[in-house]
Design a protein around this motif. Structure first.
Motif, mmCIF file in Angstrom:
data_model
loop_
_atom_site.group_PDB
_atom_site.id
_atom_site.type_symbol
_atom_site.label_atom_id
_atom_site.label_comp_id
_atom_site.label_asym_id
_atom_site.label_seq_id
_atom_site.Cartn_x
_atom_site.Cartn_y
_atom_site.Cartn_z
ATOM 1 N N ARG A 395 -4.449 -1.984 7.877
ATOM 2 C CA ARG A 395 -4.389 -2.009 6.412
ATOM 3 C C ARG A 395 -4.027 -0.616 5.909
ATOM 4 O O ARG A 395 -4.497 0.386 6.459
ATOM 5 C CB ARG A 395 -5.750 -2.431 5.843
ATOM 6 C CG ARG A 395 -5.752 -2.746 4.361
ATOM 7 C CD ARG A 395 -7.141 -3.216 3.980
ATOM 8 N NE ARG A 395 -7.221 -3.664 2.606
ATOM 9 C CZ ARG A 395 -8.354 -3.980 1.993
ATOM 10 N NH1 ARG A 395 -9.505 -3.908 2.646
ATOM 11 N NH2 ARG A 395 -8.352 -4.381 0.734
ATOM 12 N N ARG A 415 -19.006 1.124 2.826
ATOM 13 C CA ARG A 415 -18.155 0.347 1.925
ATOM 14 C C ARG A 415 -17.213 1.232 1.119
ATOM 15 O O ARG A 415 -16.070 0.865 0.857
ATOM 16 C CB ARG A 415 -19.006 -0.490 0.961
ATOM 17 C CG ARG A 415 -18.158 -1.195 -0.086
ATOM 18 C CD ARG A 415 -18.917 -2.194 -0.904
ATOM 19 N NE ARG A 415 -18.051 -2.830 -1.882
ATOM 20 C CZ ARG A 415 -18.405 -3.848 -2.647
ATOM 21 N NH1 ARG A 415 -19.630 -4.354 -2.560
ATOM 22 N NH2 ARG A 415 -17.551 -4.372 -3.514
ATOM 23 N N TYR A 416 -17.701 2.394 0.707
ATOM 24 C CA TYR A 416 -16.915 3.256 -0.177
ATOM 25 C C TYR A 416 -16.448 4.502 0.568
ATOM 26 O O TYR A 416 -17.171 5.057 1.405
ATOM 27 C CB TYR A 416 -17.735 3.671 -1.400
ATOM 28 C CG TYR A 416 -18.130 2.516 -2.285
ATOM 29 C CD1 TYR A 416 -17.203 1.918 -3.128
ATOM 30 C CD2 TYR A 416 -19.436 2.017 -2.262
ATOM 31 C CE1 TYR A 416 -17.565 0.855 -3.941
ATOM 32 C CE2 TYR A 416 -19.809 0.955 -3.064
ATOM 33 C CZ TYR A 416 -18.862 0.370 -3.901
ATOM 34 O OH TYR A 416 -19.224 -0.688 -4.694
ATOM 35 N N TRP A 431 -12.373 4.856 -3.038
ATOM 36 C CA TRP A 431 -11.828 3.597 -2.535
ATOM 37 C C TRP A 431 -12.964 2.622 -2.250
ATOM 38 O O TRP A 431 -13.942 2.986 -1.597
ATOM 39 C CB TRP A 431 -11.050 3.807 -1.242
ATOM 40 C CG TRP A 431 -9.651 4.333 -1.393
ATOM 41 C CD1 TRP A 431 -9.205 5.569 -1.041
ATOM 42 C CD2 TRP A 431 -8.518 3.620 -1.903
ATOM 43 N NE1 TRP A 431 -7.868 5.687 -1.306
ATOM 44 C CE2 TRP A 431 -7.415 4.504 -1.833
ATOM 45 C CE3 TRP A 431 -8.331 2.345 -2.416
ATOM 46 C CZ2 TRP A 431 -6.141 4.146 -2.253
ATOM 47 C CZ3 TRP A 431 -7.062 1.985 -2.842
ATOM 48 C CH2 TRP A 431 -5.984 2.867 -2.756
ATOM 49 N N ASP A 432 -12.841 1.401 -2.737
ATOM 50 C CA ASP A 432 -13.690 0.292 -2.298
ATOM 51 C C ASP A 432 -12.977 -0.337 -1.111
ATOM 52 O O ASP A 432 -11.944 -0.994 -1.271
ATOM 53 C CB ASP A 432 -13.876 -0.723 -3.429
ATOM 54 C CG ASP A 432 -14.834 -1.845 -3.044
ATOM 55 O OD1 ASP A 432 -14.895 -2.192 -1.846
ATOM 56 O OD2 ASP A 432 -15.497 -2.397 -3.937
ATOM 57 N N HIS A 434 -13.699 -2.772 0.721
ATOM 58 C CA HIS A 434 -13.728 -4.237 0.777
ATOM 59 C C HIS A 434 -12.631 -4.836 -0.088
ATOM 60 O O HIS A 434 -11.894 -5.716 0.348
ATOM 61 C CB HIS A 434 -15.093 -4.760 0.334
ATOM 62 C CG HIS A 434 -16.190 -4.454 1.302
ATOM 63 N ND1 HIS A 434 -17.509 -4.837 1.101
ATOM 64 C CD2 HIS A 434 -16.182 -3.801 2.493
ATOM 65 C CE1 HIS A 434 -18.239 -4.420 2.120
ATOM 66 N NE2 HIS A 434 -17.454 -3.785 2.969
ATOM 67 N N SER A 435 -12.530 -4.355 -1.335
ATOM 68 C CA SER A 435 -11.570 -4.937 -2.277
ATOM 69 C C SER A 435 -10.222 -4.226 -2.260
ATOM 70 O O SER A 435 -9.224 -4.772 -2.733
ATOM 71 C CB SER A 435 -12.138 -4.888 -3.695
ATOM 72 O OG SER A 435 -12.251 -3.539 -4.148
ATOM 73 N N GLY A 436 -10.176 -3.000 -1.738
ATOM 74 C CA GLY A 436 -8.942 -2.235 -1.756
ATOM 75 C C GLY A 436 -8.649 -1.594 -3.088
ATOM 76 O O GLY A 436 -7.535 -1.100 -3.317
ATOM 77 N N ARG A 437 -9.652 -1.568 -3.996
ATOM 78 C CA ARG A 437 -9.439 -0.959 -5.311
ATOM 79 C C ARG A 437 -9.824 0.515 -5.277
ATOM 80 O O ARG A 437 -10.734 0.916 -4.571
ATOM 81 C CB ARG A 437 -10.259 -1.675 -6.380
ATOM 82 C CG ARG A 437 -9.823 -3.107 -6.632
ATOM 83 C CD ARG A 437 -10.491 -3.657 -7.901
ATOM 84 N NE ARG A 437 -10.129 -5.044 -8.122
ATOM 85 C CZ ARG A 437 -10.845 -6.090 -7.716
ATOM 86 N NH1 ARG A 437 -11.964 -5.874 -7.046
ATOM 87 N NH2 ARG A 437 -10.449 -7.318 -7.952
ATOM 88 N N ARG A 438 -9.141 1.277 -6.105
ATOM 89 C CA ARG A 438 -9.386 2.711 -6.189
ATOM 90 C C ARG A 438 -9.686 3.093 -7.633
ATOM 91 O O ARG A 438 -9.039 2.616 -8.551
ATOM 92 C CB ARG A 438 -8.143 3.464 -5.699
ATOM 93 C CG ARG A 438 -8.265 4.980 -5.657
ATOM 94 C CD ARG A 438 -6.978 5.563 -5.108
ATOM 95 N NE ARG A 438 -7.042 6.983 -4.852
ATOM 96 C CZ ARG A 438 -6.097 7.674 -4.227
ATOM 97 N NH1 ARG A 438 -5.016 7.049 -3.790
ATOM 98 N NH2 ARG A 438 -6.222 8.975 -4.028
ATOM 99 N N ARG A 439 -10.684 3.957 -7.822
ATOM 100 C CA ARG A 439 -10.981 4.412 -9.178
ATOM 101 C C ARG A 439 -11.201 5.917 -9.184
ATOM 102 O O ARG A 439 -11.743 6.483 -8.240
ATOM 103 C CB ARG A 439 -12.206 3.702 -9.746
ATOM 104 C CG ARG A 439 -13.477 3.891 -8.951
ATOM 105 C CD ARG A 439 -14.676 3.411 -9.745
ATOM 106 N NE ARG A 439 -15.799 3.073 -8.910
ATOM 107 C CZ ARG A 439 -17.061 3.105 -9.320
ATOM 108 N NH1 ARG A 439 -17.326 3.479 -10.553
ATOM 109 N NH2 ARG A 439 -18.034 2.760 -8.509
#
Length: 745
Positions: A395, A415-416, A431-432, A434-439
């Motif tokens: 990934r 996880r993070y 980065w999360d 699990h979800s692939g989201r970044r904030r």
């Protein structure tokens, strides 16, 4: 102080290589023909410490290779550098390079009769080289010097015997002499090729290139410059030779102010000559225009009308000259782009055959046209290599070209992943996995201090350099800054302990250990000497808090600037180990039981050190460059290492063997961590975060010997089951489209 000579074995021990025979000997070392475990032939230069009267020249050679590897080794026109290694026990360092063609058989290497094809060897077989071929070779070498100079490097010994041919492409060799452009000018270089003022400048490198062109075109030794052959009137290339001589005269002018100041300027003139333009005519026209401007200035005094006429004529001449040069440059730029495309494809294929998918894609990416540029010269061969260069990762988060990532911390629940960019402000994001989201977390920071033990808060260095702030990951709220009496140490989080560093007015270095969960300071360590603001290189604390390891930098000791100290942290503290024979420590990591210290850095293999005695228990060779980070697997049986060579390597801690190499990153890998027994996460200077599955390796399908010269030389059969390709010897070959293996037809 002189160096103590060490007896070198007849055949030096180079890991994973079989040395076959010496193919070159110099003052400081020998060049060997070698064979890899996969049967690929390479050149290996072994530089012996005992051949130097002083330590500094030996280190300068090593620094030259290091500069080259870090800044220019991945450039397509530079000699490919596969690995740099040091054998301290036997007193030498070595570097592995791509092999020059054979004088008689080209790329078909017969070890028993191999003779490297250098420009000097070429001139032994033919007294002179035709002018148009001199221009082609000169343009290739000017491009190579432009790449080198734009990377902040100087070659310092450009001469005939230091030009080799690799797959027919001329390249500059003897890269051990390469130095930074701020290197003090010295007498290094070769008489006849070095200008009177000495080497160490861009102009001096181009002076050497001018002498190479002179030697090729005339057949004379460089010391005969500027004499021309007596038979020039009967030569079929006499017109081209006279044009080329204009470039040589400018490059080798005894007055440095009249020489080329940039390789690009010399390349421009060579490309104009290659495109059919006359350098002599251009120079005469420019001189006439300069004269016309002087005449016009005098005519102003005599007659306004005369001045006006001269001005109009001057203006029209300038316009015609500009139009002619613009057209010639457009053609030269088109030829240059095609040459770059071919060079990049050749480099990409070499990288793919070496299983280096990250470098393959990074090289191919250079040929993706920018947005808005209509012309795309990529052919089927580009897409075939691109698809074949799939990495080992499972990934990819982010994309190549995003801001480079320099630091990371993993949350306790895995996880993070907090990452810090290497751009101004050092922004931190999360980065999360699990979800692939970044904030985004902080647009300005002084590093990452890790997570709280419950994983709910992320600690980031405050911009004032002596405080930290905590971000609540659920609510997004920020706690008030908390003083930690210094700035964060990279990767300075060990469980609940955070390490920070500061200096006092006397320039002593301090390290503070904080228990963040209980909000109290556990200990403060103070250096015995004054080091200044850059005195601390790195630090780590053992899991039981009983040992503190510190890597220090002595700015006033250039001969041995780095020192490793290990301290027992009790009251009073006492030093256990002091070693002054270490290099920079990019990573320091204790084993979970504290019994071993893992050290990674430049110039050396990955080291396993006994923290009680300072004895090196084991050296792991494999990375081609610095080891930038390490991580021990959850069960303690394996070690993952992240390298400057774009790879992650997994080592069996019992045997010390590398069991797997993970490829895919397109720039140095700055951090690595284990998510579970078989999954890893890494960050890279290419801007991506990647997840990997240990053991799930990608099978490469590249076929040596099959190559496409340019667009149109690769085609699928109507059933798409086979690909017809042109081979390097001009014949057609067929390969299976699924396996990429030759069918034999």
């Amino acid at each position: 102080m002189g160096l103590v000579a060490q007896a070198m074995p007849e055949y030096p021990d180079i890991p994973d290589l079989t040395l076959i025979k010496k193919i070159g000997t110099g003052s400081y070392g020998d060049v060997w023909l070698a064979r890899t475990v996969t049967g690929v032939y390479r050149a290996v230069k072994v530089v012996e410490r005992a051949r130097f009267r002083e330590e500094r020249p030996y280190q300068r050679e090593l620094e030259g290779i290091t500069h080259f590897q870090r800044l220019a080794a991945n450039r397509p026109r530079q000699l490919a550098l596969m690995h740099v290694g040091v054998n301290e026990a036997e007193g030498f360092f070595y570097y592995i390079m791509e092999l020059a063609d054979d004088v008689h058989t080209g790329t078909d290497i017969d070890p028993a009769n191999y003779e490297p094809l250098t420009l000097k060897a070429l001139l032994r077989h033919q007294r002179t080289i035709p002018a148009d071929e001199c221009v082609r070779i000169g343009a290739d070498l000017a491009r190579s010097l432009a790449e080198l100079h734009n990377s902040g490097l100087i070659h310092r010994d450009v001469k005939l015997s230091n030009v080799i041919f690799v797959a027919g492409v001329p390249k500059l060799a003897d890269i051990g002499l390469v130095s930074a452009t701020d290197f003090t000018r010295t007498a290094l270089g070769t008489p006849g090729y070095a200008p009177p003022e000495g080497t160490g400048t861009v102009s001096a490198d181009l002076y050497g290139l001018g002498k190479i062109l002179y030697e090729m075109a005339t057949g004379f030794e460089p010391g005969a410059f500027p004499r021309l052959p007596g038979d020039i009137g009967s030569r079929t290339d006499r017109a081209g030779l006279m044009e080329l001589n204009e470039i040589i005269l400018k490059a080798c002018s005894p007055n440095p102010s009249q020489r080329y100041t940039k390789a690009e300027a010399m390349l421009d003139d060579l490309l104009l000559l290659q495109a059919g333009r006359s350098i002599r005519e251009l120079q005469r026209t420019r001189e006439r225009l300069r004269l016309a401007r002087r005449v016009a200035l005098v005519a102003i005094i005599i007659s306004l009308v005369g001045a006006g006429i001269l001005g109009i004529q001057n203006h029209m001449n300038l316009r015609r000259l500009a139009a002619a040069e613009a057209e010639a440059r457009r053609k030269a730029e088109s030829d240059e782009r095609i040459a770059r495309y071919r060079a990049d494809l050749h480099r990409a294929l070499l990288s793919l055959l070496e299983q280096d998918t990250g470098l393959t894609r990074a090289t191919l990416r250079r040929q993706i046209p920018p947005a808005g540029e209509a012309k795309d010269i990529r052919g089927l061969e580009w897409y075939a290599l691109w698809n074949e260069a799939e990495g080992d990762e499972t990934r990819v988060l982010g994309k190549p070209g995003d801001p480079p990532l320099r630091g990371m911390m993993l949350s306790p629940d895995r996880r993070y992943l907090a990452v810090r960019a290497g751009t101004p402000g050092r922004p931190v994001s999360l980065w999360d996995l699990h979800s692939g989201r970044r904030r985004p977390i902080a647009t300005v920071s002084r590093g990452i201090g890790g997570f709280s033990l419950d994983g709910r808060r992320l600690i980031v260095g405050h911009p004032d350099e002596s405080s930290i702030v905590e971000y609540d990951l659920e609510t997004g709220e920020t706690a008030p800054p908390r003083s930690v009496e210094g700035s964060l140490i990279p990767k300075g989080r060990f469980g609940e302990i955070l390490l920070t560093t500061s200096i006092d007015r006397a320039q002593h270095t301090f390290i503070h250990a904080w228990d963040l969960e209980r909000n109290r300071k556990l200990l403060t360590w103070r250096s015995e000497e004054s080091f200044g603001p850059s005195g601390l290189d790195n630090a780590a604390i053992s899991p039981d808090r009983k040992k503190l390891v510190v890597s220090l930098f002595h700015a006033d000791r250039p001969e041995a600037p780095f020192e490793l100290q290990i301290w027992e942290t009790g009251q009073p503290s006492r030093i256990l180990v002091r070693r002054t024979d270490f290099y920079e420590a990019d990573t320091l990591e204790f084993a979970p039981d504290g019994s071993t210290l893992f050290i990674g850095g430049p110039y050396c293999p990955l080291l396993f050190l006994d923290p009680a005695t300072g004895r090196v228990r084991r050296q792991l060779h494999g990375h081609q460059g610095s080891v930038l980070d390490v991580a021990v697997s959850p069960d303690g049986s394996r070690l993952a290492s992240a390298g400057e060579d774009l790879t992650i390597r997994i080592w069996n801690l019992s045997t010390g063997r590398c069991t797997e190499t993970l490829r895919g990153h397109e720039a140095p890998v700055r951090g690595v961590e284990w998510l579970d027994a078989d999954t890893l996460v890494s960050i890279s200077m290419d801007g991506t975060t990647r997840l990997w599955k240990a053991g799930a390796r990608h099978t490469r399908r590249a076929s040596p010997g099959y190559w496409t010269d340019f667009n149109g030389d690769l085609i699928y059969t109507p059933d798409s089951r086979h690909i017809i390709v042109t081979m390097h010897d001009g014949r057609l070959g067929e390969i299976d489209a699924l396996t990429f293996e030759p069918t034999g037809r």
